[in-house]
Motif scaffolding. Structure first.
Motif, PDB file in Angstrom:
ATOM      1  N   LEU A   1      37.166  34.776  34.324  1.00  0.00           N
ATOM      2  CA  LEU A   1      37.578  35.868  35.212  1.00  0.00           C
ATOM      3  C   LEU A   1      37.265  35.513  36.661  1.00  0.00           C
ATOM      4  O   LEU A   1      36.302  34.802  36.949  1.00  0.00           O
ATOM      5  N   PRO A   2      38.057  36.021  37.600  1.00  0.00           N
ATOM      6  CA  PRO A   2      37.802  35.731  39.013  1.00  0.00           C
ATOM      7  C   PRO A   2      36.411  36.188  39.441  1.00  0.00           C
ATOM      8  O   PRO A   2      35.915  37.231  39.009  1.00  0.00           O
ATOM      9  N   SER A   3      35.786  35.412  40.298  1.00  0.00           N
ATOM     10  CA  SER A   3      34.477  35.780  40.828  1.00  0.00           C
ATOM     11  C   SER A   3      34.592  37.090  41.591  1.00  0.00           C
ATOM     12  O   SER A   3      35.511  37.296  42.382  1.00  0.00           O
ATOM     13  N   GLY A   4      33.669  37.982  41.337  1.00  0.00           N
ATOM     14  CA  GLY A   4      33.663  39.266  42.032  1.00  0.00           C
ATOM     15  C   GLY A   4      34.451  40.355  41.351  1.00  0.00           C
ATOM     16  O   GLY A   4      34.380  41.516  41.754  1.00  0.00           O
ATOM     17  N   LEU A   5      35.224  40.035  40.297  1.00  0.00           N
ATOM     18  CA  LEU A   5      36.024  41.056  39.616  1.00  0.00           C
ATOM     19  C   LEU A   5      35.109  41.954  38.787  1.00  0.00           C
ATOM     20  O   LEU A   5      34.324  41.472  37.969  1.00  0.00           O
ATOM     21  N   PRO A   6      35.188  43.273  38.951  1.00  0.00           N
ATOM     22  CA  PRO A   6      34.403  44.174  38.095  1.00  0.00           C
ATOM     23  C   PRO A   6      34.887  44.087  36.652  1.00  0.00           C
ATOM     24  O   PRO A   6      36.079  44.250  36.380  1.00  0.00           O
ATOM     25  N   ALA A   7      33.967  43.791  35.722  1.00  0.00           N
ATOM     26  CA  ALA A   7      34.379  43.578  34.331  1.00  0.00           C
ATOM     27  C   ALA A   7      33.293  44.044  33.378  1.00  0.00           C
ATOM     28  O   ALA A   7      32.093  43.927  33.666  1.00  0.00           O
ATOM     29  N   PHE A   8      33.721  44.561  32.241  1.00  0.00           N
ATOM     30  CA  PHE A   8      32.824  44.998  31.170  1.00  0.00           C
ATOM     31  C   PHE A   8      33.345  44.449  29.852  1.00  0.00           C
ATOM     32  O   PHE A   8      34.555  44.386  29.637  1.00  0.00           O
TER      33      PHE A   8
ATOM     34  N   ARG B   1      29.788  42.455  34.597  1.00  0.00           N
ATOM     35  CA  ARG B   1      29.979  41.648  35.808  1.00  0.00           C
ATOM     36  C   ARG B   1      30.410  42.557  36.941  1.00  0.00           C
ATOM     37  O   ARG B   1      31.373  43.312  36.818  1.00  0.00           O
ATOM     38  N   ASN B   2      29.646  42.516  38.045  1.00  0.00           N
ATOM     39  CA  ASN B   2      30.038  43.180  39.296  1.00  0.00           C
ATOM     40  C   ASN B   2      30.308  44.670  39.136  1.00  0.00           C
ATOM     41  O   ASN B   2      31.187  45.231  39.804  1.00  0.00           O
ATOM     42  N   LEU B   3      29.557  45.338  38.263  1.00  0.00           N
ATOM     43  CA  LEU B   3      29.793  46.759  38.017  1.00  0.00           C
ATOM     44  C   LEU B   3      28.888  47.612  38.889  1.00  0.00           C
ATOM     45  O   LEU B   3      27.703  47.314  39.075  1.00  0.00           O
TER      46      LEU B   3
ATOM     47  N   TRP C   1      32.601  48.037  44.984  1.00  0.00           N
ATOM     48  CA  TRP C   1      31.728  46.988  44.481  1.00  0.00           C
ATOM     49  C   TRP C   1      31.405  46.055  45.633  1.00  0.00           C
ATOM     50  O   TRP C   1      31.896  46.221  46.748  1.00  0.00           O
ATOM     51  N   ASN C   2      30.538  45.106  45.384  1.00  0.00           N
ATOM     52  CA  ASN C   2      30.111  44.202  46.428  1.00  0.00           C
ATOM     53  C   ASN C   2      31.291  43.379  46.941  1.00  0.00           C
ATOM     54  O   ASN C   2      31.761  42.478  46.270  1.00  0.00           O
ATOM     55  N   GLY C   3      31.779  43.745  48.104  1.00  0.00           N
ATOM     56  CA  GLY C   3      32.877  43.007  48.713  1.00  0.00           C
ATOM     57  C   GLY C   3      34.246  43.624  48.579  1.00  0.00           C
ATOM     58  O   GLY C   3      35.209  43.088  49.126  1.00  0.00           O
TER      59      GLY C   3
ATOM     60  N   GLN D   1      43.919  48.651  47.255  1.00  0.00           N
ATOM     61  CA  GLN D   1      42.684  47.901  47.092  1.00  0.00           C
ATOM     62  C   GLN D   1      42.389  47.175  48.385  1.00  0.00           C
ATOM     63  O   GLN D   1      43.306  46.740  49.090  1.00  0.00           O
ATOM     64  N   GLY D   2      41.093  47.043  48.694  1.00  0.00           N
ATOM     65  CA  GLY D   2      40.732  46.375  49.926  1.00  0.00           C
ATOM     66  C   GLY D   2      39.453  45.585  49.792  1.00  0.00           C
ATOM     67  O   GLY D   2      38.727  45.682  48.805  1.00  0.00           O
ATOM     68  N   THR D   3      39.189  44.799  50.802  1.00  0.00           N
ATOM     69  CA  THR D   3      37.917  44.104  50.912  1.00  0.00           C
ATOM     70  C   THR D   3      37.025  44.861  51.876  1.00  0.00           C
ATOM     71  O   THR D   3      37.500  45.630  52.707  1.00  0.00           O
ATOM     72  N   GLY D   4      35.710  44.639  51.757  1.00  0.00           N
ATOM     73  CA  GLY D   4      34.775  45.358  52.600  1.00  0.00           C
ATOM     74  C   GLY D   4      34.350  46.666  51.974  1.00  0.00           C
ATOM     75  O   GLY D   4      34.354  46.826  50.761  1.00  0.00           O
ATOM     76  N   THR D   5      34.019  47.634  52.824  1.00  0.00           N
ATOM     77  CA  THR D   5      33.542  48.952  52.386  1.00  0.00           C
ATOM     78  C   THR D   5      34.590  50.005  52.686  1.00  0.00           C
ATOM     79  O   THR D   5      35.112  50.083  53.801  1.00  0.00           O
TER      80      THR D   5
END
Length: 395
Positions: A210-217, A276-278, A311-313, A380-384
């Motif tokens: 899975l891509p780095s940073g992708l929220p996954a369960f 991951r990233n949750l 999530w982070n990023g 969807q976006g990057t950042g906050t």
């Protein structure tokens, strides 16, 4: 690296066998709780506007708008009632669930049928005279499937209207298909039947790519490939699916605690959990109820901005556009994004600009709104995402 084409062929063969068994015993066992366990007793129907599909909905539509789940069956079978208990359970919690295939239908399905389900739901939400007019949350769409149906879900998970993907007892069959993982940008969840599930090694392989940073369960329950779909209300798979959809599509952070953190509700029990990233971060989306048109006020429209997930990023946000006292033939929302935030993808609107002040205009199918009626778009976006402001004007 995958176990090879032998595992893939076995997955397909088992999927077909499981589907055949379901067809042999009928749509669902006698002890199934008719209507599901949720607050909105549900059942299924067909629609002339969506041939070869089965639509599950609350018998009496709730005040809040319905998020959407589109579903691919095990074995890619064109039987929309193959997982009837499971899908009826989801609908009973205030969702619109659309399965590939007619009730007790025969033949096979394609991934395109999932896209057709989304198209139909969006069109019905915008069609005056439809029972779903203005009552579907077009910013909250999940694509999901079991076994071969999970492969169909992967195939359309890059549709910009999709909010999240759920893969049930499935995994890509060949390394050549890994591009489908690399293009994932929305949160994903895997519900697998444990090491005895023939799809287990493929799902684990996918997890590692899975891509780095992708929220996954990922949740593994040792029930094998057949899952718990035929149990009353879909069994444990039904319970977990409802919790996940309530979290991701309705912003229910209490439901989200089942999946997030070392002490998550599914941690330490019969489920074997990977995360991951949750994060529960962000503000739960507020879905405006269906209400009579306002009688006063001069604003052409209003825009309500909500962070659905952070999530982070990165983040996912939605905007509810509501017409004022007069009908709209088009709308335009101006968003002032916080510093460092940037838009990467948009659904149900046409975006202009990526950072700072951006504009979002209606799509072709959701620009006309009756007085007091609402539609939604998302991005969807990057950042906050927190701190953005939104204003609406007639186009």
């Amino acid at each position: 690296m995958r176990g090879g084409r032998t595992i893939g062929a076995g997955l397909t063969a088992v999927a077909v066998a499981v589907t055949a068994a379901v067809l042999a015993i009928g749509a669902g066992p006698a002890d199934a709780a008719v209507g599901g366990s949720g607050p909105y007793p549900a059942d299924y129907e067909t629609s002339a506007g969506l041939p070869d599909h089965t639509v599950y909905r609350p018998q009496n539509l709730p005040a809040e708008r319905l998020p959407v789940l589109v579903w691919g069956n095990g074995g890619c079978a064109s039987n929309g009632t193959a997982q009837v208990n499971f899908l009826r359970e989801i609908a009973s919690h205030g969702f619109l669930a659309i399965a590939n295939g007619a009730p007790n239908g025969s033949g096979s399905t394609t991934a395109r049928m999932l896209t057709q389900s989304i198209d139909w739901a969006f069109a019905e939400n915008a069609r005056a005279g439809s029972r779903f007019y203005g009552r579907i949350d077009t910013s909250a769409v999940a694509v999901a499937g079991f076994s071969c149906g999970g492969l169909e879900a992967y195939a359309v998970s890059d549709d910009p209207r999709v909010t999240t993907t759920l893969i049930f007892s499935s995994g890509l069959l060949n390394d050549a298909d890994d591009y489908q993982l690399r293009r994932l940008t929305k949160p994903i969840a895997y519900v697998i039947g444990g090491p005895s599930d023939i799809a287990y090694p493929n799902a684990i392989d996918d997890w590692g790519k899975l891509p780095s940073g992708l929220p996954a369960f990922m949740g593994n329950l040792d029930v094998g490939h057949g899952g718990t779909y035929d149990q009353a209300n879909g069994g444990e798979f039904g319970r977990v699916a409802v919790l996940y959809l309530r979290w991701r599509l309705k912003g229910d952070t209490a439901a989200g605690t089942a999946f997030v953190g070392a002490g998550c509700g599914l941690c330490g029990g019969p489920w074997q959990v990977r995360q991951r990233n949750l994060s529960l971060g962000g503000t739960p989306p507020t879905t405006p109820p269906v209400s009579p048109p306002p009688t006063g006020g001069t604003a052409a429209c209003t825009a309500a901005y909500t962070v659905q997930d952070q999530w982070n990023g990165g983040f996912v946000a939605s905007v509810a556009v509501t017409a004022g006292g007069a009908a709209l033939d088009g709308w335009r929302v101006t968003l002032a994004l916080p510093a460092g935030a940037s838009v990467t993808s948009v659904w149900s609107a046409v975006g202009s600009g990526t950072s700072g002040t951006v504009t979002m205009a209606n799509a072709a199918y959701n620009g006309q709104l009756a007085p007091g009626r609402s539609t939604t778009f998302g991005f969807q976006g990057t950042g906050t995402g927190g701190g953005a402001t939104a204003t609406c004007a007639a186009a």
